[in-house]
Design a protein around this motif. Structure first.
Motif, mmCIF file in Angstrom:
data_model
loop_
_atom_site.group_PDB
_atom_site.id
_atom_site.type_symbol
_atom_site.label_atom_id
_atom_site.label_comp_id
_atom_site.label_asym_id
_atom_site.label_seq_id
_atom_site.Cartn_x
_atom_site.Cartn_y
_atom_site.Cartn_z
ATOM 1 N N LEU A 97 5.135 10.193 5.399
ATOM 2 C CA LEU A 97 4.815 8.780 5.637
ATOM 3 C C LEU A 97 5.951 7.832 5.247
ATOM 4 C CD1 LEU A 97 1.089 8.768 4.432
ATOM 5 C CD2 LEU A 97 1.900 8.359 6.765
ATOM 6 N N LEU A 113 7.203 -1.747 -8.834
ATOM 7 C CA LEU A 113 7.740 -0.473 -9.329
ATOM 8 C C LEU A 113 8.452 -0.754 -10.641
ATOM 9 C CD1 LEU A 113 8.514 2.569 -8.651
ATOM 10 C CD2 LEU A 113 10.680 1.621 -7.818
ATOM 11 N N ARG A 126 -6.905 13.819 -7.302
ATOM 12 C CA ARG A 126 -5.881 12.810 -7.619
ATOM 13 C C ARG A 126 -5.397 12.130 -6.347
ATOM 14 N NH1 ARG A 126 -1.814 14.043 -12.378
ATOM 15 N NH2 ARG A 126 -1.792 11.793 -12.063
ATOM 16 N N TRP A 157 4.350 11.104 -3.267
ATOM 17 C CA TRP A 157 4.132 12.046 -4.364
ATOM 18 C C TRP A 157 2.635 12.342 -4.476
ATOM 19 C CZ3 TRP A 157 6.508 15.680 -6.549
ATOM 20 C CH2 TRP A 157 6.095 16.192 -7.791
ATOM 21 N N PHE A 213 3.712 -5.381 -4.584
ATOM 22 C CA PHE A 213 4.183 -4.038 -4.910
ATOM 23 C C PHE A 213 5.050 -4.155 -6.157
ATOM 24 C CE2 PHE A 213 7.762 -1.074 -4.758
ATOM 25 C CZ PHE A 213 7.136 0.150 -4.594
ATOM 26 N N VAL A 246 -3.684 9.797 -3.575
ATOM 27 C CA VAL A 246 -2.328 9.265 -3.493
ATOM 28 C C VAL A 246 -2.360 7.803 -3.916
ATOM 29 C CG1 VAL A 246 -0.389 8.811 -1.950
ATOM 30 C CG2 VAL A 246 -1.795 10.856 -1.612
ATOM 31 N N SER A 247 -1.407 7.387 -4.717
ATOM 32 C CA SER A 247 -1.414 5.989 -5.156
ATOM 33 C C SER A 247 -0.079 5.323 -4.886
ATOM 34 C CB SER A 247 -1.792 5.889 -6.634
ATOM 35 O OG SER A 247 -0.742 6.390 -7.426
ATOM 36 N N ILE A 248 -0.093 4.027 -4.987
ATOM 37 C CA ILE A 248 1.094 3.187 -4.804
ATOM 38 C C ILE A 248 1.557 2.781 -6.206
ATOM 39 C CG2 ILE A 248 1.888 0.974 -3.845
ATOM 40 C CD1 ILE A 248 1.110 3.016 -1.679
ATOM 41 N N PRO A 249 2.877 2.797 -6.472
ATOM 42 C CA PRO A 249 3.343 2.350 -7.783
ATOM 43 C C PRO A 249 2.733 0.987 -8.138
ATOM 44 C CG PRO A 249 5.184 3.224 -6.521
ATOM 45 C CD PRO A 249 3.999 3.208 -5.592
ATOM 46 N N LEU A 286 9.802 -1.025 1.676
ATOM 47 C CA LEU A 286 9.224 -2.374 1.714
ATOM 48 C C LEU A 286 10.295 -3.462 1.664
ATOM 49 C CD1 LEU A 286 6.107 -1.931 -0.608
ATOM 50 C CD2 LEU A 286 6.321 -1.461 1.844
ATOM 51 N N LEU A 296 9.706 4.238 -1.597
ATOM 52 C CA LEU A 296 8.744 3.259 -1.067
ATOM 53 C C LEU A 296 9.250 1.831 -1.282
ATOM 54 C CD1 LEU A 296 6.043 2.742 0.299
ATOM 55 C CD2 LEU A 296 4.913 3.013 -1.922
ATOM 56 N N ARG A 339 1.250 14.264 3.857
ATOM 57 C CA ARG A 339 1.819 13.885 5.158
ATOM 58 C C ARG A 339 3.111 13.100 5.007
ATOM 59 N NH1 ARG A 339 -2.554 10.498 7.835
ATOM 60 N NH2 ARG A 339 -0.754 9.963 9.128
ATOM 61 N N LEU A 343 8.199 0.014 9.811
ATOM 62 C CA LEU A 343 7.936 0.920 8.697
ATOM 63 C C LEU A 343 7.959 2.362 9.215
ATOM 64 C CD1 LEU A 343 5.175 -1.300 7.121
ATOM 65 C CD2 LEU A 343 7.337 -0.690 6.000
ATOM 66 N N TYR A 397 0.018 -0.416 5.951
ATOM 67 C CA TYR A 397 0.830 0.774 5.654
ATOM 68 C C TYR A 397 0.491 1.328 4.266
ATOM 69 C CZ TYR A 397 5.200 3.324 4.492
ATOM 70 O OH TYR A 397 6.129 4.254 4.090
ATOM 71 N N LEU A 398 0.388 0.446 3.289
ATOM 72 C CA LEU A 398 0.071 0.908 1.925
ATOM 73 C C LEU A 398 -1.323 1.531 1.891
ATOM 74 C CD1 LEU A 398 1.622 -1.990 -0.227
ATOM 75 C CD2 LEU A 398 2.622 0.230 0.341
ATOM 76 N N ILE A 455 2.495 -4.489 6.168
ATOM 77 C CA ILE A 455 2.779 -3.796 4.909
ATOM 78 C C ILE A 455 1.470 -3.389 4.227
ATOM 79 C CG2 ILE A 455 3.617 -4.171 2.543
ATOM 80 C CD1 ILE A 455 6.035 -5.611 3.737
ATOM 81 N N SER A 458 -4.229 8.650 2.642
ATOM 82 C CA SER A 458 -3.739 9.898 3.239
ATOM 83 C C SER A 458 -4.187 11.074 2.378
ATOM 84 C CB SER A 458 -2.215 9.846 3.363
ATOM 85 O OG SER A 458 -1.597 9.945 2.095
ATOM 86 N N TYR A 500 9.637 8.931 -5.447
ATOM 87 C CA TYR A 500 8.723 8.410 -4.416
ATOM 88 C C TYR A 500 8.654 6.887 -4.504
ATOM 89 C CZ TYR A 500 3.973 6.790 -3.103
ATOM 90 O OH TYR A 500 2.899 6.077 -2.640
ATOM 91 N N VAL A 525 -2.723 3.100 4.435
ATOM 92 C CA VAL A 525 -2.571 4.420 5.076
ATOM 93 C C VAL A 525 -2.084 5.435 4.045
ATOM 94 C CG1 VAL A 525 -1.166 5.727 6.735
ATOM 95 C CG2 VAL A 525 -2.251 3.582 7.436
ATOM 96 N N ILE A 526 -1.132 5.030 3.230
ATOM 97 C CA ILE A 526 -0.617 5.948 2.198
ATOM 98 C C ILE A 526 -1.725 6.282 1.194
ATOM 99 C CG2 ILE A 526 0.999 6.188 0.260
ATOM 100 C CD1 ILE A 526 3.036 4.587 1.858
#
Lengths: 336, 336
Positions: free
Chosen positions: A143, B162, B287, A137, B160, B289-292, A225, A221, A141, A235, B273-274, B270, B280, A217, B276-277
């Protein structure tokens, strides 16, 4: 025809039946993208040794309720059904059992699996990963995989069956729009530069938008994981082998079976609740409120009466692939 | 202050600390709707006997990996943490363990729970049900709970995490808009007649729209049925007791703890990968891109430096409720 083609490719009869069942069930429920369209790729993968049609996977219980499965390049439905049989039995005594599956081929329509076991009274969750097709989100790209999940819950009647992928639409749908030269709605996908597009052809080489904005999103994700952690699979950016006939399938699958405790009257309470939802006023009176799985069940029952429509070219090419009719003695081995 | 008020209401010191921790953690992460705002209602519920602050619930193992929990009207975090302790220990040997909890009070912010145990290396899923506030997709009436879920997965660094509810926004947010006399965006909620509205005041007596259209509705309904089936708790239209100080809480909670197998190098894969996200390209360069969980972690660390803002009226009313300072001897029993 599907079974015959698989037998002809050297798939053992029970395994051919299981794989064909999955594809035909997808057709019956109105999901041709998960139906016979997949058969030629499966046959190509078998002929190249990317699928070993004889194995149902190597199962080992890491602990009393955790099943590690090396799919050994087996057919997705064969490996998954064998794992579910083992989980269902274990859950009956232990309460719950989980499998992490790596190195199996595409499971296809997950509803197929969870419905079968929910019908026998157990709660089933199925999660899979896939090639990177979905953008994070706010990102540009692809991913994340389309990372489908299905949940089956027993009720007093037909089980509740939810089956969804975590893109707002499937890449298959984008391809259909592109074939027909139709524009896609804004919000479905980005082009290869990461810009929003209504051009289906540009979207094919871009990225699908996750369903449900940041929340969807996050769910996609989380599945990414969870599956990698439990299955030891790749992944999304490294995943290959569910959309091609060149690579070993290295995505993963997680199956969870829970044996629900007995709560007297609960099944009837759930049935009544689902009926309240179905009969509640609809925003558009022409589109009654439905429960996930209702549409698929209705389409399936119509298709069992009226048959299914198969694309003429697809039919012709499958028919061409039938170089020989399997002998009656082989067909007799196939359970009905 | 939160701990003191709970002690004053007769909550045992360890239980007061657990409940206060939960509320303060919500404040630190920028979720005041799950913070001190809830304290007065908790105190009212304790004084009316709707909460029994002394119990941590009655646990019984139905089977080796299924824990049945009668919350006995206990405080949500007290009952849930006790269940998670039992599940975490069982999962270490069995691979996985599940709890169905009924008759416990509001768990509040689910991230609190899954993060704590994911930090110790286990995968945790938490699902809760609630009062009917969300309409089915295409429907007009509130028939589903906001049914939050949280998923915690260990990584090489911070887990991680969520944590989301299945409405497109929370009812708390609608109330904030109404208080400020602001319009809400179309697509957030319906009025009491089931018509789309931008009037926050009308939306308060209407229904929240599910996140993610039909898919989000499906997930909310799956949580509804899963929790009722495993916990034996009420379905949304009958649920009371998380938003009032008049009724026993009859919603349910499901907790799943999975002990992940060892896959050498996976945590690092992992983490990479996080990253890379995160790195990206973003659609809006302002803003990233972020991880929950990233935002909550950033807000928490800022708040630990700078403090948290508490509404003046809320502070005054909590301060007023402090009729007496607990004696130092009682405070000494509270672990830091």
């Amino acid at each position: 025809m599907a079974t015959a083609l698989l037998l002809q490719a050297g798939v053992p009869p029970l395994h051919a039946q299981s794989q064909a069942d999955l594809l035909i069930e997808a057709e019956l429920r109105g999901h041709p993208s998960h139906g016979l369209l997949r058969l030629q790729r499966l046959l190509a993968r078998i002929s190249k040794g990317l699928i070993n049609p004889s194995t149902s996977g190597l199962q080992s219980w890491n602990s009393p309720s955790f099943l590690d499965v090396d799919g050994q390049r087996g057919l997705g439905p064969v490996v998954a059904m064998a794992a579910l049989d083992a989980l269902a039995e274990r859950a009956r005594t232990a309460g719950v059992a989980v499998a992490g599956i790596r190195n199996a081929n595409h499971l296809g329509m997950l509803a197929f699996y969870v419905e079968r076991f929910a019908r026998k009274g157990q709660i089933v969750l199925a999660l899979s990963t896939s090639e990177a097709l979905v953008h994070p989100w706010g990102g540009k790209r692809a991913l994340l995989g389309t990372n489908p999940m299905a949940i089956g819950v027993p009720t007093g009647g037909d089980p509740f069956v939810l089956d969804l992928a975590t893109g707002v639409v499937s890449m298959g749908k984008i391809h259909h729009y592109a074939q027909r030269g139709e524009a896609i709605p804004l919000g479905w996908a980005l082009d290869s530069l990461g810009n929003a597009t209504t051009d289906a052809t540009l979207a094919k080489s871009g990225a699908l938008t996750p369903f449900g904005a940041a929340k969807g999103y996050g769910i996609g994700l989380a599945i990414e994981l969870l599956v990698a952690s439990l299955a030891g699979s790749a992944l999304a950016p490294e995943v290959r082998g569910t959309l091609d006939a060149e690579h070993v399938a290295n995505k993963g699958d997680v199956l969870i079976v829970i044996d629900p405790p007995t709560h007297p009257g609960l099944a009837q309470t759930i049935d009544a609740y689902l009926e309240v939802i179905r009969n509640s006023p609809a925003q558009n009176p022409a589109r009654p409120v439905s429960i996930p799985g209702d549409g698929a069940r209705r389409r399936r029952s119509l298709a069992l009466e009226d048959g299914i429509e198969i694309d003429v070219q697809l039919w012709a090419s499958l028919d061409n692939a039938r170089v020989a009719t399997p002998s009656p003695s082989v067909l007799q081995d196939v359970p009905s």
